[in-house]
Motif scaffolding. Structure first.
Motif, PDB file in Angstrom:
ATOM      1  N   LEU A   1     -79.103  50.558  67.864  1.00  0.00           N
ATOM      2  CA  LEU A   1     -80.466  51.548  66.663  1.00  0.00           C
ATOM      3  C   LEU A   1     -80.585  50.429  66.077  1.00  0.00           C
ATOM      4  O   LEU A   1     -81.504  50.584  64.987  1.00  0.00           O
ATOM      5  N   SER A   2     -79.357  48.894  65.317  1.00  0.00           N
ATOM      6  CA  SER A   2     -79.497  48.737  64.393  1.00  0.00           C
ATOM      7  C   SER A   2     -80.139  47.234  65.063  1.00  0.00           C
ATOM      8  O   SER A   2     -80.646  46.578  63.888  1.00  0.00           O
TER       9      SER A   2
ATOM     10  N   ALA B   1     -68.782  43.746  69.031  1.00  0.00           N
ATOM     11  CA  ALA B   1     -68.026  44.993  67.500  1.00  0.00           C
ATOM     12  C   ALA B   1     -67.816  45.742  68.873  1.00  0.00           C
ATOM     13  O   ALA B   1     -66.797  46.098  69.696  1.00  0.00           O
TER      14      ALA B   1
ATOM     15  N   LYS C   1     -63.836  44.042  64.934  1.00  0.00           N
ATOM     16  CA  LYS C   1     -64.665  43.614  63.899  1.00  0.00           C
ATOM     17  C   LYS C   1     -63.929  42.256  62.826  1.00  0.00           C
ATOM     18  O   LYS C   1     -64.179  41.170  62.432  1.00  0.00           O
ATOM     19  N   ASN C   2     -62.207  42.434  62.831  1.00  0.00           N
ATOM     20  CA  ASN C   2     -61.768  41.295  63.278  1.00  0.00           C
ATOM     21  C   ASN C   2     -61.722  39.678  63.789  1.00  0.00           C
ATOM     22  O   ASN C   2     -61.113  39.082  63.579  1.00  0.00           O
TER      23      ASN C   2
ATOM     24  N   THR D   1     -75.770  31.088  65.771  1.00  0.00           N
ATOM     25  CA  THR D   1     -75.068  32.057  65.714  1.00  0.00           C
ATOM     26  C   THR D   1     -75.337  32.868  63.648  1.00  0.00           C
ATOM     27  O   THR D   1     -74.973  33.557  63.648  1.00  0.00           O
ATOM     28  N   VAL D   2     -76.193  32.205  62.930  1.00  0.00           N
ATOM     29  CA  VAL D   2     -76.293  31.793  62.293  1.00  0.00           C
ATOM     30  C   VAL D   2     -77.500  32.739  60.925  1.00  0.00           C
ATOM     31  O   VAL D   2     -77.321  33.584  60.530  1.00  0.00           O
ATOM     32  N   SER D   3     -78.553  33.092  62.355  1.00  0.00           N
ATOM     33  CA  SER D   3     -79.106  33.863  61.892  1.00  0.00           C
ATOM     34  C   SER D   3     -78.776  35.628  61.841  1.00  0.00           C
ATOM     35  O   SER D   3     -77.917  35.715  62.760  1.00  0.00           O
ATOM     36  N   ALA D   4     -79.314  36.791  61.180  1.00  0.00           N
ATOM     37  CA  ALA D   4     -79.052  37.327  61.162  1.00  0.00           C
ATOM     38  C   ALA D   4     -78.736  38.520  62.122  1.00  0.00           C
ATOM     39  O   ALA D   4     -77.381  39.291  62.385  1.00  0.00           O
TER      40      ALA D   4
ATOM     41  N   TRP E   1     -70.320  53.244  69.040  1.00  0.00           N
ATOM     42  CA  TRP E   1     -71.054  52.432  68.088  1.00  0.00           C
ATOM     43  C   TRP E   1     -71.638  51.396  68.496  1.00  0.00           C
ATOM     44  O   TRP E   1     -72.251  50.719  68.145  1.00  0.00           O
TER      45      TRP E   1
ATOM     46  N   PHE F   1     -74.474  52.621  70.895  1.00  0.00           N
ATOM     47  CA  PHE F   1     -75.410  53.444  70.217  1.00  0.00           C
ATOM     48  C   PHE F   1     -76.078  52.426  68.890  1.00  0.00           C
ATOM     49  O   PHE F   1     -77.074  52.493  68.732  1.00  0.00           O
ATOM     50  N   ALA F   2     -75.176  53.183  67.924  1.00  0.00           N
ATOM     51  CA  ALA F   2     -75.058  52.020  66.515  1.00  0.00           C
ATOM     52  C   ALA F   2     -76.144  50.938  66.350  1.00  0.00           C
ATOM     53  O   ALA F   2     -76.412  50.519  65.516  1.00  0.00           O
TER      54      ALA F   2
ATOM     55  N   ASP G   1     -73.107  40.232  65.549  1.00  0.00           N
ATOM     56  CA  ASP G   1     -71.060  40.849  66.013  1.00  0.00           C
ATOM     57  C   ASP G   1     -71.013  42.034  65.963  1.00  0.00           C
ATOM     58  O   ASP G   1     -70.324  42.848  66.283  1.00  0.00           O
ATOM     59  N   ASN G   2     -72.091  42.551  65.172  1.00  0.00           N
ATOM     60  CA  ASN G   2     -72.036  44.533  64.879  1.00  0.00           C
ATOM     61  C   ASN G   2     -71.621  44.353  66.676  1.00  0.00           C
ATOM     62  O   ASN G   2     -71.184  45.675  67.633  1.00  0.00           O
TER      63      ASN G   2
END
Lengths: 524, 501
Positions: free
Chosen positions: B418-419, B342, B493-494, B274-277, B412, B414-415, B338-339
């Motif tokens: 795509l990220s 969420a 997100k929170n 969970t730490v790596s970006a 979100w 799809f966002a 997390d993206n």
């Protein structure tokens, strides 16, 4: 804060919609009255907007050149780990590119609401959808935030689906769903590119990702390690293609055009008018507002294929139009042919054609709208659109024929009428860029004259069949819906300078934006 | 020992409330022999109390009973989804004629609805493999009974039977997977499991690693069954069609939410660094897990959508559509940052509203016309404009068109996809799928608006103001959240924080 005139013009129809929903279903008079009043007020405000519009400001990629700007916070989400802050704005404004489109839309909508009087079935629902469509169209032309743009863009689909599907001709269900699926397929690709652009662009003022279209146009805001970073990369080309397909379906560009004849033939007259007059322009507007300034490198890369597609549109559309027996279908295909001029103009990338292209968009809007109203007038009386069923209408309906002559000759491109000027500019510029395909495309003018005159001969000349003895000439209301368009067509034909004043600064600047960024990148 | 129990219980007020509610509802039927439907109000009171008491768990990031159950923002988010849909479904049930006509057992119905909700609450927080298994079983057993509630209706019986058989197989598989993992790591709670795996004890290429992969796949089978992911979806259409519609609605939203919660927790805690970006699936590096999930996601949405095209029964169509939606949401799990998580959470909020709304309309229409066939929706817009209008909004939202909630959910997801580099193809398949889905959703509003019913079916259907208000409860947020979704996004997100020991 100033009076938010753009929001007023955009959302006035929604207000009208609510009023109509409150009216009793049977009160046809008032429902029509409200719709016409709303569109008229909207048009008047568009004129006021135009009067206050400063054509010397170019806009396009310069925020300072945007006029009547409205900028509000819409969705703001404070910083959280991983995501950063998210900000989406309500951002509207017009420049020389959108101003003519706003004027055109409001004009066409007035005309279309007058042409809607022949609708009898469920009038309340009809005008509710009609006004919703109106809001969406103006919204598309005024938004400067991609997210907002996309919402308006998609908002057009549903009302259009219902307008064709409920009030259309015998094959309306098929035409409606075909329209819906085709255009949705196009817009989901736009959605993906939009998200990609969001992640690639950083607003220099806030340091956050942004949906702001103006920020997206500046290559300096696009991080080089992001998905759309760099110059002429594969990702950028693919994004350009995705956008192009999305917009091409709307224009429509061969081979994505097959929904258009179906939609036109089945749609009620007023909706055909809007479809041809405004909706098709959305495609080319999108290309000019989004594809060209955001992906100039890819635009140059695909310049030739797009010119060739434009050529195919012109000639193919004209040839198929010539083969039609149905009056309305012929106009629909002629529409495809005429949008080809815009494509050639837009792809040739020099100031003359770019001006010609937007002028052609405007003129095509007014001329084709006239043509569809004329077909509708005849159909309302005769309940057939087969050209071979007619003949000798001229003597029976002289006033009607008078307007037809104006519209037909404008469509052919007769000097003195607006169509000539814009087509001439399109070709003039295109010759500079690619003389081969430009000269081949002039074939379209010859073919255009061919099918138009032939249709005119079949319907208006010759002897009148006995069954049409009782045909009445057009009514005052129908004249009211045709006359404004005819006046515009004649005035802009005689004095095109008025129009060029509105947009030439913006269009020249658009070409400058595309070519200069391409030159920086060493592509030109 | 006592202290642990006390401090643990003090964090579990909502769960305790549901437990008490279960008992009270079960016994209330003896007291309410004359008016058995009133047991529903007992359950409703308990649900509302549990909803309020969920506030006491807000902000806590802890684990109770050792590390059996996590009480963290992530769990609380899903518990809110579950309890809200539970309250709404209770509302449906009190209006439902299906339930009313079999009211002699209504007490059991409401009691099992409560135990199912309790099970889902436990699923949302379960962080021990046995706890996971038990909570899933609690939900499953309750839902078997509930889907067979209409004892005189053959297809309801069929639904229950199929559900039991498929459920038994998949929970068996899952249990086997759990036992393999226990054998490998000696741990049942997912934190210790991660610690063992992180030491590198299970090397890629070894037999142990192959066993681990097999175990994870077996466990995915158990989760996949709960969220009806392909190829574990076979029960879904029959159960959704046969069960009382209130239960179908509940299964399609709450039970799926709980399934996603448990699946996300399992993968995020046990296997993901969970730490790596970019949230890479590092601990299980030997296998391309994201690709496996991506393939399941593609299969799920594509199959759901393609089969939905051919359905004539609206309930069955919505069943396949819910399979497709699970597929969209799985795209978020592929990203697993997390993206992505969420995005799944936002999607669930939107999905809850629009899907429950659609089922509500199906229920009230079926009560008036006696039919769930799409063909019998012809001309509904002219017979019942309000209800049909609401339905049109839900369908547009399910398709994912702006300005509705469904669009925001998809946006979100799809966002997020795509990220993540290298997964553009997944997003493209996703959007093409939503175009396909338009066709069958459009069939319904085509029937409602573009067609006219037969003459005997052209009479207006009069709905009471309660029904119209009921459909507006869903329709209005569907539009509002489509245009103003900031608070939902912020809430999600929170709430992505998972308790990590």
């Amino acid at each position: 804060m100033d009076f938010p005139i753009l929001s007023f013009i955009t959302f006035l129809p929604v207000l009208g919609l609510l009023v109509i929903l409150l009216l009793p279903k049977e009160n046809h008079r008032n429902i029509r009255g409200v719709a016409v009043a709303v569109t008229l007020v909207q048009f008047i405000f568009a004129i006021i907007l135009w009067a206050g519009f400063d054509p010397s400001l170019a806009g396009i990629n310069a925020e300072s050149g945007m006029q009547f700007v409205e900028r509000l916070k819409w969705i703001t989400i404070p910083e959280t780990p991983w995501f950063g802050e998210i900000r989406i704005e309500y951002f509207m404004g017009v420049d020389g590119l959108s101003m003519p489109m706003v004027l055109l839309t409001t004009l066409i909508v007035v005309v279309a609401s007058l042409a809607s009087f022949s609708v009898k079935k469920n009038l309340k629902g009809y005008f509710a959808m009609f006004l919703l469509l109106d809001t969406a169209m103006i919204g598309v032309f005024c938004s400067l935030d991609f997210f907002l743009f996309y919402i308006f863009w998609e908002l057009m689909l549903l009302p259009m689906y219902f307008l064709i599907g409920i009030w259309g001709g015998p094959r309306r269900e098929y035409a409606a769903i075909k329209f819906f699926i085709y255009t949705l397929l196009g817009s989901v690709f736009i959605l993906l590119v939009m998200i990609g652009l969001y992640f690639s662009t950083t607003d220099p003022n806030t340091g956050l990702h942004t949906f702001n279209m103006i920020a997206m146009m500046d290559p300096a805001n696009v991080a080089s390690d992001s998905i759309f970073g760099g110059i002429a990369t594969t990702a950028r080309h693919l994004a350009f293609i995705a956008l192009f397909i999305g917009f091409a379906i709307k224009v429509p560009i061969f081979p994505f055009h097959t929904w258009l004849p179906d939609a036109h033939v089945e749609a009620p007259t007023a909706i055909s008018v809007i479809l041809a007059g405004v909706l098709l322009k959305m495609g080319t507007y999108g290309l000019m507002r989004i594809s060209l300034p955001m992906f100039p490198d890819s635009m140059l890369y695909f310049q030739l294929p797009i010119i060739i597609l434009g050529f195919i549109n012109i000639v193919y559309g004209a040839l198929v139009a010539m083969a039609q027996t149905d009056f309305k279908k012929m106009i629909a295909y002629s529409s495809i042919s005429h949008m080809g001029y815009v494509m050639i103009g837009l792809a040739a990338l020099n100031p003359q054609v770019m001006n010609g292209a937007i002028f052609q968009m405007f003129n095509h809007g007014t001329i084709t709208a006239m043509l569809f109203i004329l077909v509708g007038v005849l159909y309302d009386r005769a309940h057939t659109r087969k050209m071979s069923d007619f003949g000798g209408i001229y003597n029976k309906m002289p006033v009607y024929s008078f307007f037809t002559v104006i519209a037909f000759f404008a469509a052919i491109g007769l000097p003195g009428l607006s169509g000539f000027v814009s087509e001439a500019f399109c070709f003039l510029g295109a010759f500079h860029t690619n003389i081969f395909w430009a000269s081949l495309s002039t074939l379209g003018i010859v073919l255009g004259a061919g099918y138009m005159l032939w249709a005119f001969q079949r319907v208006f000349m010759g002897t009148l069949p006995e069954r049409w003895e009782g045909l009445k000439d057009i009514s005052v209301r129908e004249i009211l819906s045709l006359a404004p368009l005819a006046v515009v067509v004649v005035i802009l034909g005689v004095q095109p300078g008025i129009a060029f004043n509105w947009f030439s600064n913006s269009m020249n600047h658009l070409v400058e934006v595309v070519t200069s960024s391409a030159r920086v990148a060493g592509l030109m | 020992m006592n202290e642990i129990i006390q401090s643990s219980l003090s964090l579990l007020w909502p769960e305790l409330t549901l437990t008490v509610t279960f008992i009270l509802t079960l016994f209330s039927q003896f007291a309410l022999r004359k008016a058995p439907m009133h047991s529903g109000y007992v359950a409703l009171a308990g649900f509302l109390l549990a909803f309020l008491l969920l506030g006491t768990q807000g902000g806590s990031d802890a684990s109770v009973f050792g590390v059996m159950l996590a009480v963290d923002p992530f769990a609380v988010f899903f518990k809110y989804l579950i309890i809200i849909s539970g309250i709404l479904v209770l509302g449906f049930s009190l209006q439902s004629e299906e339930i009313r006509n079999n009211a002699e057992h209504a007490g059991e119905y409401f009691a099992f609805l409560t135990s199912m909700t309790l099970g889902m609450f436990l699923m949302a927080g379960a962080s021990n493999l046995l706890m996971m298994y038990l909570s899933i079983e609690l939900v499953s057993l309750s839902s078997y009974v509930l889907s067979g509630y209409l004892r005189n209706v053959e297809r309801s019986n069929e639904a229950a039977l199929k559900y039991v058989i498929f459920g038994a197989v998949s929970s068996g598989l899952m249990l086997y997977g759990i036992s393999l993992i226990y054998g490998l790591t000696g741990a049942l709670d997912i934190y210790s499991m991660r610690d063992v795996l992180a030491t590198g004890a299970v090397m890629p290429g070894s037999w142990a690693f192959a066993t681990l992969v097999a175990a994870v796949i077996l466990i995915i089978g158990g989760f996949g069954y709960k969220i009806s992911a392909v190829p574990f979806h076979y029960w879904t259409p029959d159960v959704y069609e046969g069960a009382p519609i209130t239960i179908t609605a509940y299964l399609s939203v709450a039970s799926k939410a709980a399934g996603f919660a448990i699946m996300i927790r399992f993968f995020k805690v046990a296997f993901l660094n969970t730490v790596s970006a970019d949230g890479a699936w590092e601990v299980l590096a030997g296998m391309n897990w994201e690709l496996i999930i991506a393939v399941i996601s593609v299969l799920t949405m594509t199959l759901g959508n393609l089969v939905a095209l051919w359905q004539d029964n609206l309930k069955r169509m919505l069943a396949y559509s819910s399979i497709a939606h699970a597929g969209y949401m799985l795209m978020g799990l592929v990203v697993a940052t997390d993206n992505g998580i969420a995005a799944i959470m936002v999607y669930f909020v939107m999905y809850l509203i629009m899907n429950l709304g659609a089922f509500y309309v199906v229920m009230v229409v079926a009560q008036k016309t006696g039919s769930e066939d799409i063909d019998d929706y012809r001309g509904l817009a002219y017979r019942a404009p309000w209800v049909a209008g609401a339905m049109a909004i839900f369908l547009v939202s399910l398709t994912g068109l702006p300005p509705t909630a469904g669009f925001i959910g998809k946006l979100w997801i799809f966002a997020a996809v795509l990220s993540k580099p290298g997964f553009v193809w997944l997003a493209i398949i996703g959007v093409i799928n939503s175009v396909i889905s338009l066709y069958y959703y459009a069939r319904v509003f085509r029937n409602m608006y573009l067609r006219q019913g037969d003459e005997e079916k052209a009479q207006p259907i009069l709905f009471g103001s309660r029904t119209i208000a009921g459909s507006l409860i869903f329709a209005v947020p569907t539009i509002v959240f489509g245009l103003y979704f900031g608070p939902i996004l912020e809430w999600a997100k929170n709430s992505v924080t998972l308790f990590l020991r």
